[in-house]
Design a protein around this motif. Structure first.
Motif, PDB file in Angstrom:
ATOM      1  N   ARG A 132       0.862  -1.185   0.000  1.00 23.11           N
ATOM      2  CA  ARG A 132       0.000   0.000   0.000  1.00 23.11           C
ATOM      3  C   ARG A 132       0.892   1.226   0.000  1.00 23.11           C
ATOM      4  O   ARG A 132       1.446   1.599   1.019  1.00 23.11           O
ATOM      5  N   ASN A 133       1.045   1.843  -1.140  1.00 25.73           N
ATOM      6  CA  ASN A 133       2.072   2.887  -1.236  1.00 25.73           C
ATOM      7  C   ASN A 133       1.560   4.194  -1.845  1.00 25.73           C
ATOM      8  O   ASN A 133       2.315   4.933  -2.456  1.00 25.73           O
ATOM      9  N   ARG A 134       0.277   4.499  -1.609  1.00 29.29           N
ATOM     10  CA  ARG A 134      -0.299   5.728  -2.143  1.00 29.29           C
ATOM     11  C   ARG A 134       0.466   6.974  -1.693  1.00 29.29           C
ATOM     12  O   ARG A 134       0.581   7.946  -2.427  1.00 29.29           O
ATOM     13  N   ILE A 135       1.000   6.934  -0.449  1.00 28.00           N
ATOM     14  CA  ILE A 135       1.658   8.138   0.077  1.00 28.00           C
ATOM     15  C   ILE A 135       3.162   8.168  -0.214  1.00 28.00           C
ATOM     16  O   ILE A 135       3.838   9.131   0.126  1.00 28.00           O
ATOM     17  N   MET A 136       3.693   7.115  -0.838  1.00 21.55           N
ATOM     18  CA  MET A 136       5.152   7.013  -0.958  1.00 21.55           C
ATOM     19  C   MET A 136       5.706   7.888  -2.089  1.00 21.55           C
ATOM     20  O   MET A 136       4.981   8.468  -2.886  1.00 21.55           O
ATOM     21  N   ALA A 137       7.039   7.892  -2.159  1.00 24.70           N
ATOM     22  CA  ALA A 137       7.750   8.786  -3.072  1.00 24.70           C
ATOM     23  C   ALA A 137       7.753   8.252  -4.502  1.00 24.70           C
ATOM     24  O   ALA A 137       7.661   7.044  -4.735  1.00 24.70           O
ATOM     25  N   ILE A 138       7.897   9.164  -5.468  1.00 22.88           N
ATOM     26  CA  ILE A 138       8.059   8.783  -6.873  1.00 22.88           C
ATOM     27  C   ILE A 138       9.420   9.239  -7.407  1.00 22.88           C
ATOM     28  O   ILE A 138       9.778   8.934  -8.527  1.00 22.88           O
ATOM     29  N   LEU A 139      10.162   9.980  -6.597  1.00 23.97           N
ATOM     30  CA  LEU A 139      11.476  10.490  -7.022  1.00 23.97           C
ATOM     31  C   LEU A 139      12.531  10.138  -5.977  1.00 23.97           C
ATOM     32  O   LEU A 139      12.260  10.215  -4.771  1.00 23.97           O
ATOM     33  N   GLY A 140      13.710   9.749  -6.441  1.00 23.72           N
ATOM     34  CA  GLY A 140      14.811   9.478  -5.513  1.00 23.72           C
ATOM     35  C   GLY A 140      14.686   8.140  -4.810  1.00 23.72           C
ATOM     36  O   GLY A 140      15.391   7.883  -3.840  1.00 23.72           O
ATOM     37  N   THR A 141      13.801   7.287  -5.297  1.00 19.81           N
ATOM     38  CA  THR A 141      13.574   5.994  -4.637  1.00 19.81           C
ATOM     39  C   THR A 141      14.670   4.997  -5.028  1.00 19.81           C
ATOM     40  O   THR A 141      15.431   5.224  -5.980  1.00 19.81           O
ATOM     41  N   SER A 142      14.741   3.895  -4.298  1.00 21.23           N
ATOM     42  CA  SER A 142      15.654   2.804  -4.659  1.00 21.23           C
ATOM     43  C   SER A 142      14.900   1.488  -4.466  1.00 21.23           C
ATOM     44  O   SER A 142      13.792   1.480  -3.918  1.00 21.23           O
ATOM     45  N   ASP A 143      15.512   0.399  -4.880  1.00 15.94           N
ATOM     46  CA  ASP A 143      14.873  -0.896  -4.646  1.00 15.94           C
ATOM     47  C   ASP A 143      14.653  -1.122  -3.156  1.00 15.94           C
ATOM     48  O   ASP A 143      13.716  -1.782  -2.737  1.00 15.94           O
ATOM     49  N   ALA A 144      15.537  -0.533  -2.342  1.00 12.94           N
ATOM     50  CA  ALA A 144      15.499  -0.794  -0.898  1.00 12.94           C
ATOM     51  C   ALA A 144      14.426   0.011  -0.167  1.00 12.94           C
ATOM     52  O   ALA A 144      13.945  -0.419   0.882  1.00 12.94           O
ATOM     53  N   CYS A 145      14.030   1.191  -0.692  1.00 16.53           N
ATOM     54  CA  CYS A 145      13.120   2.071   0.066  1.00 16.53           C
ATOM     55  C   CYS A 145      12.477   3.120  -0.835  1.00 16.53           C
ATOM     56  O   CYS A 145      13.151   3.716  -1.681  1.00 16.53           O
ATOM     57  N   ILE A 146      11.187   3.371  -0.633  1.00 16.24           N
ATOM     58  CA  ILE A 146      10.475   4.398  -1.416  1.00 16.24           C
ATOM     59  C   ILE A 146       9.751   5.392  -0.506  1.00 16.24           C
ATOM     60  O   ILE A 146       8.772   6.027  -0.910  1.00 16.24           O
TER      61      ILE A 146
END
Ligand SMILES: Cc1cc2nc3c(=O)[nH]c(=O)nc-3n(C[C@H](O)[C@H](O)[C@H](O)COP(=O)(O)OP(=O)(O)OC[C@H]3O[C@@H](n4cnc5c(N)ncnc54)[C@H](O)[C@@H]3O)c2cc1C
Ligand code: SF4
Ligand code: FES
Ligand code: FES
Lengths: 335, 168
Positions: free
Chosen positions: A141-155
């Motif tokens: 559930r990632n509606r609030i998560m980032a779309i820029l600067g993310t990595s496989d490890a964390c968004i």
């Protein structure tokens, strides 16, 4: 809450040399919350509040120095901040609630942790909280998560409003640690998650934020903090934009833009800011700037809406700043 | 220094009375008030800073007592809902909440009233929008928001009348 020992260091030096597994306590609005949730488990808590550092002082260069222990409320209400840096006051007032701002400090705001739901739930895998366990937000559930600067490890997003304005203002963070003093531009203070998402920023063990410096103000009325969230008040940003423009004779001399809610840190793109230089405000220019700011954005399962919302927020905020009609944080009508 | 069992001296002025005891550092101001001092007017809702039910005044400023360690505010003056009416006479804000029908179940009410008293002192009461924005840290699950804003406006109007009265 797990039991912990508590001290109130009388000097910076004593605080910097605190034992391992110490957490610094400022206002406590984030640390105590996380300790109750068993996300933070310090053996020792060193309370910084006896260290002074709550002043707001004019600097010889015409800038302002904000003490790390000044509260968010006192900072926003300070006449020199309200008069010269209304962008910062506005962003602070857009965050949290009056009771929290009365306690939360500038240093604590800079070092607050993400609001990712999985980070807050010790039963779920989370690389930021428990390195190597995986990221529940990816594909979750990632509606609030980032779309820029993310990595496989964390968004996860970095949730502060204040820091978005500080990034637009190009503030400097002053630190004191066991190895001495140093100053870091705010845009370099927070880290991209990369392979090490448990490190939110460049703070070294024992290092303490002592103050934040603002360069001399230069935007006049041409600024805005526009924050879009799930309710009109008391909610974290889904997308926000802090903008300051220097405009002469209808021409933008230079512009500063930082985004909140979309990045794993306050999001700045110097190449997008450079597009503004020497041009009059126009729809096509602002569209180009938004496109450049969001270049490389990668939504996950639920947060593609941010890709559509963000350009609208950026363009609207650019018009608000050009017109010298900043977003009111009281009357929430967006004009 | 890292003796985990060490209690810490805590000294506070609570509703005008001195409180002094050694406390585990993990005790929040909210738990001190409710569990050790029987001042149960201050409510625990979320225990995470999100609802405002635990709002009290510390040194005259409104704070969420669930996120404040009792030992971290030495010698502070704390005012709770019990301290608003020391002689049994209701504070004007309490009276206005009754008159404006500003609650249903009443669970959020002590926090709303403490927040509203601080709001008045802060002066963010120029419009209904401003009152709502600066009361946004207090949730009401019964949805009594209109009554709450009415009550605050009523006290603001009273104060303005009193001031004009004094000036005349
Ligand atoms: C319900 C709720 C809603 C919120 N909504 C918003 C919002 O909409 N927008 C927003 O921006 N924020 C929001 N916040 C977050 C709030 O702004 C932060 O909790 C606050 O700024 C943290 O400051 P503090 O002084 O309380 O930090 P603390 O909790 O004391 O500390 C936080 C972290 O920073 C470290 N730290 C503190 N001071 C220093 C220092 N000087 N040097 C080094 N490390 C330090 C601590 O060790 C800790 O790890 C919300 C918080 C809550 C509880
Ligand atoms: S996004 Fe980051 S904080 Fe959230 S679960 Fe994944 S690793 Fe943890
Ligand atoms: S109980 Fe403190 S804010 Fe909800
Ligand atoms: S009156 Fe019931 S929660 Fe407000």
């Amino acid at each position: 809450m797990r039991r912990f020992s508590y001290s109130r260091p009388a000097t910076l030096d004593e605080a910097c040399h605190s034992a391992e597994h110490t957490r610094f306590l400022a206002g406590g609005t984030n640390l105590i919350d996380l300790m109750k949730s068993d996300v933070e488990r310090p053996a020792h808590v060193a309370d910084l509040k006896a260290l002074g550092m709550h002043h707001i002082d004019e600097q010889p260069d015409g800038g302002l120095r904000l003490g790390a222990l000044a509260t968010n409320a006192d900072t926003a209400a300070h006449p020199l901040v309200a008069d010269r840096y209304p962008l910062l006051a506005s962003a602070i007032l857009a965050g949290a609630s009056p009771q929290i701002r009365n306690v939360a400090t500038n240093g604590g705001n800079l070092n607050q942790r993400t609001r990712c739901h999985y980070f807050y739930d010790p039963d779920m895998p989370c690389n930021k909280r428990s390195p190597g366990t995986g990221c529940s937000a990816r594909g979750g559930r990632n509606r609030i998560m980032a779309i820029l600067g993310t990595s496989d490890a964390c968004i996860a997003t970095f949730p502060s409003d204040m820091c978005v304005a500080l990034a637009a203002l190009k503030a400097t963070v002053n630190l004191t640690g066991p190895e001495g003093e140093r100053s870091v531009p705010i845009r370099d203070y927070h880290r991209l998650p990369g392979e090490t998402p448990w490190r939110d920023n460049i703070l070294r063990p024992g290092e303490i934020v002592t103050s934040i410096d603002l360069p001399p103000a230069s935007f006049g009325p041409h600024h805005t903090y526009l924050k879009i969230r799930d309710r009109l008040s008391f909610a974290f940003a889904i997308v926000s934009a802090a903008i300051g423009l220097q405009i002469e004779d209808g021409i933008i001399r230079h512009g500063r833009i930082a985004l909140g809610g979309v990045g794993t840190k306050p999001w700045c793109v110097p190449a997008a800011e450079a597009l503004l230089e020497g041009k009059p405000p126009s729809h096509s220019l602002f569209r180009d700037v938004a496109e450049r700011l969001l270049q490389g954005a990668m939504p996950d399962r639920d947060n593609a809406a941010k890709l559509r919302l963000a350009p609208r927020v950026i363009e609207r905020a650019l018009w608000q700043a050009s017109a010298g009609t900043p977003q009111s944080q009281t009357d929430k009508t967006i004009r | 220094m890292n003796d985990v069992s060490a209690d810490i001296p805590c000294r506070l002025q609570i509703n005008g009375k001195t409180y002094a005891a050694d406390l585990p550092p993990s005790v929040t101001l909210l738990d001190l008030l409710r569990e050790r001092l029987d001042l149960t007017g201050t409510k625990k809702g979320c225990d995470r800073g999100q609802c405002g039910a635990c709002t009290v005044l510390v040194a005259g400023k409104r704070v969420k007592s669930c996120l404040v360690l009792a030992v971290s505010i030495p010698d502070a003056e704390v005012t709770t809902i019990e301290g608003l009416s020391p002689n049994g006479q209701l504070h004007p804000m309490q009276q206005a909440f009754i008159e404006a029908d500003a609650f249903q179940c009443g669970y959020c009410t002590p926090g709303q009233i403490m927040s509203a008293v601080a709001l008045l002192a802060e002066g963010h009461t120029h419009s209904r929008e401003e009152i709502r924005e600066f009361m946004s840290g207090n949730l009401c699950r019964c949805g009594a928001y209109n009554g709450i804003v009415d009550a605050i406006e009523q006290v603001v109007a009273q104060q303005n009348r009193n001031h004009t009265g004094e000036a005349a």
